[in-house]
Design an enzyme around this catalytic site. Structure first.
Site, mmCIF file in Angstrom:
data_model
loop_
_atom_site.group_PDB
_atom_site.id
_atom_site.type_symbol
_atom_site.label_atom_id
_atom_site.label_comp_id
_atom_site.label_asym_id
_atom_site.label_seq_id
_atom_site.Cartn_x
_atom_site.Cartn_y
_atom_site.Cartn_z
ATOM 1 N N LYS A 117 4.391 29.545 4.864
ATOM 2 C CA LYS A 117 3.735 29.286 3.655
ATOM 3 C C LYS A 117 2.213 29.475 4.269
ATOM 4 O O LYS A 117 1.318 29.833 3.380
ATOM 5 C CB LYS A 117 4.043 27.943 3.191
ATOM 6 C CG LYS A 117 5.528 27.869 2.669
ATOM 7 C CD LYS A 117 5.603 26.615 1.962
ATOM 8 C CE LYS A 117 5.080 26.686 0.573
ATOM 9 N NZ LYS A 117 6.045 27.237 -0.617
ATOM 10 N N SER A 124 13.483 6.208 -13.236
ATOM 11 C CA SER A 124 12.186 6.966 -13.753
ATOM 12 C C SER A 124 12.147 8.435 -13.014
ATOM 13 O O SER A 124 12.075 9.433 -13.796
ATOM 14 C CB SER A 124 11.017 6.242 -13.753
ATOM 15 O OG SER A 124 9.906 6.934 -13.779
ATOM 16 N N SER A 125 12.447 8.568 -11.912
ATOM 17 C CA SER A 125 12.065 9.723 -11.028
ATOM 18 C C SER A 125 13.224 10.563 -11.514
ATOM 19 O O SER A 125 13.178 11.757 -11.586
ATOM 20 C CB SER A 125 12.008 9.373 -9.582
ATOM 21 O OG SER A 125 11.150 8.885 -9.138
ATOM 22 N N ARG A 148 1.616 1.000 15.390
ATOM 23 C CA ARG A 148 1.215 0.825 14.082
ATOM 24 C C ARG A 148 1.780 -0.863 13.554
ATOM 25 O O ARG A 148 2.618 -1.325 14.044
ATOM 26 C CB ARG A 148 1.827 1.839 13.294
ATOM 27 C CG ARG A 148 3.517 1.801 13.197
ATOM 28 C CD ARG A 148 3.972 3.233 12.533
ATOM 29 N NE ARG A 148 3.908 3.103 11.211
ATOM 30 C CZ ARG A 148 4.845 3.911 10.292
ATOM 31 N NH1 ARG A 148 5.696 4.338 11.030
ATOM 32 N NH2 ARG A 148 4.941 3.678 9.139
ATOM 33 N N TYR A 188 8.967 15.430 1.383
ATOM 34 C CA TYR A 188 8.753 16.909 0.730
ATOM 35 C C TYR A 188 8.879 16.807 -0.814
ATOM 36 O O TYR A 188 8.153 17.589 -1.384
ATOM 37 C CB TYR A 188 10.055 17.841 1.256
ATOM 38 C CG TYR A 188 9.624 18.212 2.724
ATOM 39 C CD1 TYR A 188 8.775 19.278 2.951
ATOM 40 C CD2 TYR A 188 10.218 17.466 3.901
ATOM 41 C CE1 TYR A 188 8.444 19.436 4.366
ATOM 42 C CE2 TYR A 188 9.943 17.607 4.983
ATOM 43 C CZ TYR A 188 8.952 18.856 5.457
ATOM 44 O OH TYR A 188 8.700 19.232 6.632
ATOM 45 N N THR A 245 7.384 26.640 6.943
ATOM 46 C CA THR A 245 6.020 25.992 6.731
ATOM 47 C C THR A 245 4.868 26.866 7.188
ATOM 48 O O THR A 245 3.948 26.939 6.647
ATOM 49 C CB THR A 245 5.995 24.648 7.425
ATOM 50 O OG1 THR A 245 7.185 23.947 7.288
ATOM 51 C CG2 THR A 245 4.678 23.917 6.857
ATOM 52 N N TRP A 287 7.539 -0.517 4.192
ATOM 53 C CA TRP A 287 7.902 0.258 2.845
ATOM 54 C C TRP A 287 9.560 0.681 3.078
ATOM 55 O O TRP A 287 10.066 0.887 2.125
ATOM 56 C CB TRP A 287 7.110 1.467 2.419
ATOM 57 C CG TRP A 287 7.217 2.653 3.193
ATOM 58 C CD1 TRP A 287 6.874 3.019 4.519
ATOM 59 C CD2 TRP A 287 8.155 3.836 2.908
ATOM 60 N NE1 TRP A 287 7.237 4.239 4.695
ATOM 61 C CE2 TRP A 287 7.754 4.862 3.819
ATOM 62 C CE3 TRP A 287 8.805 4.239 1.581
ATOM 63 C CZ2 TRP A 287 8.735 6.097 3.580
ATOM 64 C CZ3 TRP A 287 9.316 5.484 1.606
ATOM 65 C CH2 TRP A 287 9.293 6.362 2.583
ATOM 66 N N HIS A 326 0.841 -1.147 -0.007
ATOM 67 C CA HIS A 326 0.121 -0.156 -0.032
ATOM 68 C C HIS A 326 0.860 1.154 -0.107
ATOM 69 O O HIS A 326 0.652 2.080 -0.773
ATOM 70 C CB HIS A 326 -0.987 0.038 1.178
ATOM 71 C CG HIS A 326 -1.328 1.514 1.453
ATOM 72 N ND1 HIS A 326 -2.380 2.040 0.737
ATOM 73 C CD2 HIS A 326 -1.031 2.243 2.793
ATOM 74 C CE1 HIS A 326 -2.618 3.138 1.449
ATOM 75 N NE2 HIS A 326 -1.887 3.495 2.465
ATOM 76 N N HIS A 338 15.331 12.251 12.572
ATOM 77 C CA HIS A 338 13.981 12.388 13.278
ATOM 78 C C HIS A 338 12.658 11.077 13.008
ATOM 79 O O HIS A 338 11.943 11.212 13.940
ATOM 80 C CB HIS A 338 13.249 13.785 13.321
ATOM 81 C CG HIS A 338 12.528 13.996 12.109
ATOM 82 N ND1 HIS A 338 12.426 15.183 11.503
ATOM 83 C CD2 HIS A 338 12.075 13.099 11.224
ATOM 84 C CE1 HIS A 338 11.639 15.094 10.485
ATOM 85 N NE2 HIS A 338 11.458 13.941 10.279
ATOM 86 N N HIS A 339 13.311 10.510 12.331
ATOM 87 C CA HIS A 339 12.362 9.167 12.130
ATOM 88 C C HIS A 339 12.981 7.898 12.887
ATOM 89 O O HIS A 339 12.308 6.754 12.771
ATOM 90 C CB HIS A 339 12.488 8.643 10.522
ATOM 91 C CG HIS A 339 11.832 9.664 9.529
ATOM 92 N ND1 HIS A 339 10.441 9.701 9.290
ATOM 93 C CD2 HIS A 339 12.155 10.827 9.037
ATOM 94 C CE1 HIS A 339 10.214 10.583 8.406
ATOM 95 N NE2 HIS A 339 11.404 11.219 8.150
ATOM 96 N N ASP A 391 7.507 22.255 -25.532
ATOM 97 C CA ASP A 391 7.512 20.925 -25.072
ATOM 98 C C ASP A 391 8.525 20.753 -23.871
ATOM 99 O O ASP A 391 9.171 21.984 -23.508
ATOM 100 C CB ASP A 391 7.761 19.926 -26.194
ATOM 101 C CG ASP A 391 7.302 18.517 -25.978
ATOM 102 O OD1 ASP A 391 7.101 18.226 -24.832
ATOM 103 O OD2 ASP A 391 6.738 17.934 -26.822
ATOM 104 N N HIS A 445 13.313 11.195 4.079
ATOM 105 C CA HIS A 445 12.785 12.444 4.539
ATOM 106 C C HIS A 445 12.784 13.440 3.492
ATOM 107 O O HIS A 445 11.658 14.063 3.166
ATOM 108 C CB HIS A 445 13.649 13.431 5.945
ATOM 109 C CG HIS A 445 12.695 14.178 6.490
ATOM 110 N ND1 HIS A 445 11.409 13.872 7.046
ATOM 111 C CD2 HIS A 445 12.577 15.717 5.969
ATOM 112 C CE1 HIS A 445 10.919 14.928 7.257
ATOM 113 N NE2 HIS A 445 11.440 16.001 6.738
ATOM 114 N N SER A 477 -0.530 27.236 -4.218
ATOM 115 C CA SER A 477 -0.076 28.693 -4.569
ATOM 116 C C SER A 477 -0.713 29.253 -5.967
ATOM 117 O O SER A 477 -0.701 30.331 -6.165
ATOM 118 C CB SER A 477 1.550 28.743 -4.366
ATOM 119 O OG SER A 477 1.715 28.437 -3.374
ATOM 120 N N GLU A 531 12.054 12.659 0.590
ATOM 121 C CA GLU A 531 11.059 12.095 -0.219
ATOM 122 C C GLU A 531 9.672 12.599 0.482
ATOM 123 O O GLU A 531 8.741 13.020 -0.278
ATOM 124 C CB GLU A 531 11.022 10.484 -0.082
ATOM 125 C CG GLU A 531 9.954 9.816 -0.702
ATOM 126 C CD GLU A 531 9.715 9.871 -1.883
ATOM 127 O OE1 GLU A 531 10.712 10.230 -2.627
ATOM 128 O OE2 GLU A 531 8.631 9.827 -2.632
#
Lengths: 271, 527
Positions: free
Chosen positions: B333, B171-172, B452, B259, B330, B144, B79, B304-305, B108, B255, B270, B257
């Protein structure tokens, strides 16, 4: 800010009920206060950040709601043209910075205390296995495995036909609980034999990863007697959900009694 | 631009089934590729969503009812992988392909053939990932994050998952190179960097972040692979390796990722809020700097993870403070978006509704983010449902609402027809309600002590889990409305004007709706 705004008052009331009322505490919507000085400190810190967030949230949400109501097109057909306001921008950068510093100070102080494992009176080595815990009382010649209690283990199977509600402490009970004395600084040495696990008892505010090849340190000092429950908190495979932790905090006399019983070789064999 | 000119240039739309298929496979047109990305991501949205529903069905009540614990772990793992790499990143890549050239006045993307390849790697990589369900040992089930040593206990899925991750990464990376080169080289005359639309800015920064992060992930999983098959010991303690090093490397990717997933949504919001406020974006320069600072900070806060991993005190303090600092840009924004609405002239079409939903609920997710930054408290939150609630609040009402806002905002430009506003609003309200029904109770579950990634739980967690599961099914069903809106909009509807929205500004609104196959053959001049 527009204080008379209805939704804000309602939100305040709801939050006040949710987090302040002792009735709700029984329904476990909040973190337990716990039974160690550290866990109470952590709880205090948690409530502090929560309230800071609630206050800022009310301010920000009020501004958003007021903007949506007051400046909708039907009421304000001609939009203003401004796109800068230096004063506002400096303020809403500086004020959060100050709030963050004020929050970081108590958090850092707590963290320093949490990491101080010196002067412990009892050391227990905890080893995580797939999927049970092994406890080793260093210097005491007492060690045993602790796994999910038999009743829970039977009830958890798919199609077992046993109602979880009929099982005492379903999934949160073990065959051999960890026993520790009250008011004693217990140092924990935490490691694992196969994959990464994490030893977590919410009432002690202790959560530490058990990692193969590493020995992590933690400690707690329970100020109340009782039975406290937790679970493995790091995904460790198929039966990750079935690795409960039960700690019995007993009086120092009872603990000594228990310890001498355990040390008898015949009994520890039976375990 | 006259209609006949468009017909000539759109003329290579062949008749017949095979040529039609070939056209989509071989296309190098940014609009076609954008469409492919968007359709693919919508498909994956339902694939990944169905897995979430299996998880929520199992968690509806205590006891195991439908699946075994191992399959449950496969569901949670895949998932996450599908939603991140198959759904939200391709969705934003689709937006970038469609809109970046239109917004900067380019004909293009700069590297159209590379663009085709970036897209077509995706379905194959994703198919490989999904096929692991049929291999001995089933799909990946170690989460994951793929922490070793657990992930190396996997069955036949292991090399397939790693190869899939490599392909998704390639790809990315190619897509981000393309986006950077396009933005840097193909802007219309007069469009300086500080005149670019915010969406283009956020994608430029996201693309750089992807170039930083994706190769790190590739490195991490390659080390896993050699540990598993070639006897190396990068992460095996028994061989002198370090399982914690994997976590550091993984989160140095993981991390940023986070963002990568949210920043294009910042860009869309925006664009949408100023349009429906009929007022320019407040603090444009501050927004650009805030986005750039968030990107920089995101690369230095990875630990921090993993606060519970046993880091030195100094490390914990550093990662706590830097993480807390992210709240400042943040916050800037959020305040700027609110200030954009202030004294505007607001209307509430579906894109604006999703943008406002984003504003409210992403802020909520930001607050719980601030809470998990506080290390002593995070020892209690870490790996519980509180964290699940937190990151779903930033990813669903954050990234996903951003994508919905963008989809409704530009759908008339893509199809030439207005979508059904009533259905769109229904979709928004059902989604907004069920998102909260699903994820809000999870805060309570986590605080009360539910870890979890567990397939079954103690009975005191039953009530909130039941509510959360009901919410999840409501949320899933509400998304079918979105599909219906899109199909209806493609098939017809009120004709869209060039400048679809009254308050819309920017080059994309100067071309006809639907945007013709080729646009800006003569570059527009921006003053």
């Amino acid at each position: 800010m527009n204080i008379k705004s209805g939704p804000v008052a309602a939100a305040l009331a709801v939050l006040a009920v949710l987090f302040a009322s002792p009735v709700w505490a029984d329904f476990e919507v909040n973190m337990p206060r716990g039974v160690t000085t550290i866990s109470r400190e952590v709880y205090g810190l948690h409530m502090l950040i929560l309230w800071v967030c609630v206050v800022i949230g009310i301010a920000v949400y009020t501004a958003m709601i007021v903007a949506m109501i007051r400046y909708r097109k039907s009421r304000n057909p001609t939009p203003a043209k401004f796109s800068h306001n230096t004063t506002a921008e400096v303020l809403w950068t500086a004020i959060p910075a100050v709030i963050l510093v004020l929050m970081a100070i108590p958090a850092a102080e707590s963290l320093v205390r949490i990491e101080d494992t010196r002067d412990s009176e009892l050391t227990i080595k905890i080893t995580g296995y797939q999927w049970r815990w092994h406890y080793d009382y260093i210097d005491e010649d007492v060690s045993f495995f602790s796994a999910l209690a038999r009743e829970s283990n039977a009830a958890r199977r798919r199609g077992s036909g046993i109602d979880p509600y009929g099982v005492d402490h379903y999934l949160l009970d073990v065959d051999n609980p960890l026993v520790v004395p009250v008011d004693t600084k217990v140092r924990l040495l935490i490691t694992a034999a196969d994959v990464v696990h994490a030893w977590w008892v919410p009432d002690f505010a202790v959560k530490k990863d058990a990692i193969p090849g590493f020995v992590n340190e933690s400690w707690f000092q329970a100020t109340e007697e009782g039975t406290f429950r937790g679970q493995c908190a790091e995904l460790c495979g198929m039966d990750h959900g079935y690795m409960p932790i039960v700690v019995q905090v007993v009086s120092k006399e009872k603990f000594d009694e228990w310890l001498s019983e355990q040390a008898r070789p015949a009994l520890s064999q039976a375990d | 631009m006259s209609t006949t000119a468009i017909d000539v240039h759109a003329g290579h739309r062949p008749k017949g089934v095979l040529p039609w298929i070939l056209r989509w496979i071989t296309t190098t047109n940014h609009k076609d590729i954008g469409t492919l990305y968007l359709v693919f991501s919508l498909l994956m949205f339902f694939v990944g969503g169905s897995m979430a529903l299996v998880v929520r069905a199992e968690l509806f009540q205590p006891g195991l009812q439908f699946v075994d614990p191992y399959f449950f772990n496969q569901m949670t793992t895949v998932h996450a992988l599908i939603m991140i790499f198959g759904m939200i990143m391709p969705a934003f890549a689709g937006f970038a392909n469609w809109m970046v050239p239109l917004m900067i006045g380019a004909p293009d993307m700069a590297l159209p053939r590379l663009n085709n390849w970036s897209f077509w790697l995706l379905p194959f990589a994703t198919a490989m990932l999904l096929l692991t369900f049929f291999l001995p040992g089933g799909a990946p089930a170690a989460g994951w994050t793929m922490y070793p040593p657990l992930s190396t206990q996997a069955g036949a899925s292991f090399p397939f998952m790693i190869f899939a991750v490599h392909l998704l990464g390639i790809s990315s990376i190619m897509a981000s190179i393309n986006i950077i080169v396009t933005i840097m080289n193909l802007r219309a005359p007069g469009m300086t960097l500080m005149k670019m639309p915010m969406f283009v800015w956020t994608w430029l920064i996201t693309a750089y972040l992807m170039l930083l992060a994706m190769p790190v992930l590739a490195g991490a999983v390659t080390m896993l692979l050699t540990d598993h098959f070639f006897g190396t010991s990068f992460f095996r303690a028994a061989g002198g390796g370090d399982p914690v090093m994997y976590q550091h490397i993984f989160w140095f990717f993981g991390h940023p990722e986070v963002y990568i997933i949210i920043m294009p949504a910042f860009g869309i919001i925006s664009q949408v809020i100023p349009t429906f406020s009929r007022k320019p974006l407040f603090g444009y320069a501050a927004m650009v700097y805030a986005t750039a600072s968030i990107a920089f900070l995101s690369a230095i806060v990875w630990s921090h993870h993993m606060f519970t991993v046993g880091m030195p005190l100094a490390g914990q303090l550093f990662f706590m403070l830097t993480t807390m600092i992210i709240a400042i840009p943040t916050g800037v924004k959020i305040f700027n978006w609110t200030a954009t609405m202030w004294k505007g002239s607001l209307t509430f079409e579906t894109p604006m509704l999703f943008a406002i939903g984003f504003l409210f609920l992403f802020t909520l997710g930001g607050f719980s983010g601030l809470m998990v930054a506080i290390v002593p408290a995070d020892f209690q939150y870490h790996d519980t449902y509180f964290v699940v609630a937190h990151f779903h609040y930033v990813l669903v009402p954050g990234a996903l609402f951003g994508a919905f806002a963008g989809a409704y905002y530009w759908l008339p430009k893509w199809t030439g027809h207005m979508y059904d506003e009533r259905l769109g609003k229904l979709h928004f309200w059902l989604t907004a309600i069920f998102v909260n029904v699903t994820f809000f109770p999870q805060h309570f579950l986590g605080l009360a002590g539910m870890p979890r990634r567990i397939p079954d739980y103690a009975v005191q967690f039953a009530d909130f889990n039941a509510i959360s599961s009901i919410g999840a099914f409501g949320l899933g069903l509400a998304q079918l409305i979105f599909v219906w809106v899109i199909i209806k909009c493609i098939r017809g509807g009120e004709k869209a004007t060039d400048r679809v929205w009254e308050g819309a500004e920017g080059l994309e609104w100067t071309v006809p709706s639907p945007a013709p196959h080729h646009t800006f053959q003569t570059p527009p001049v921006v003053k």
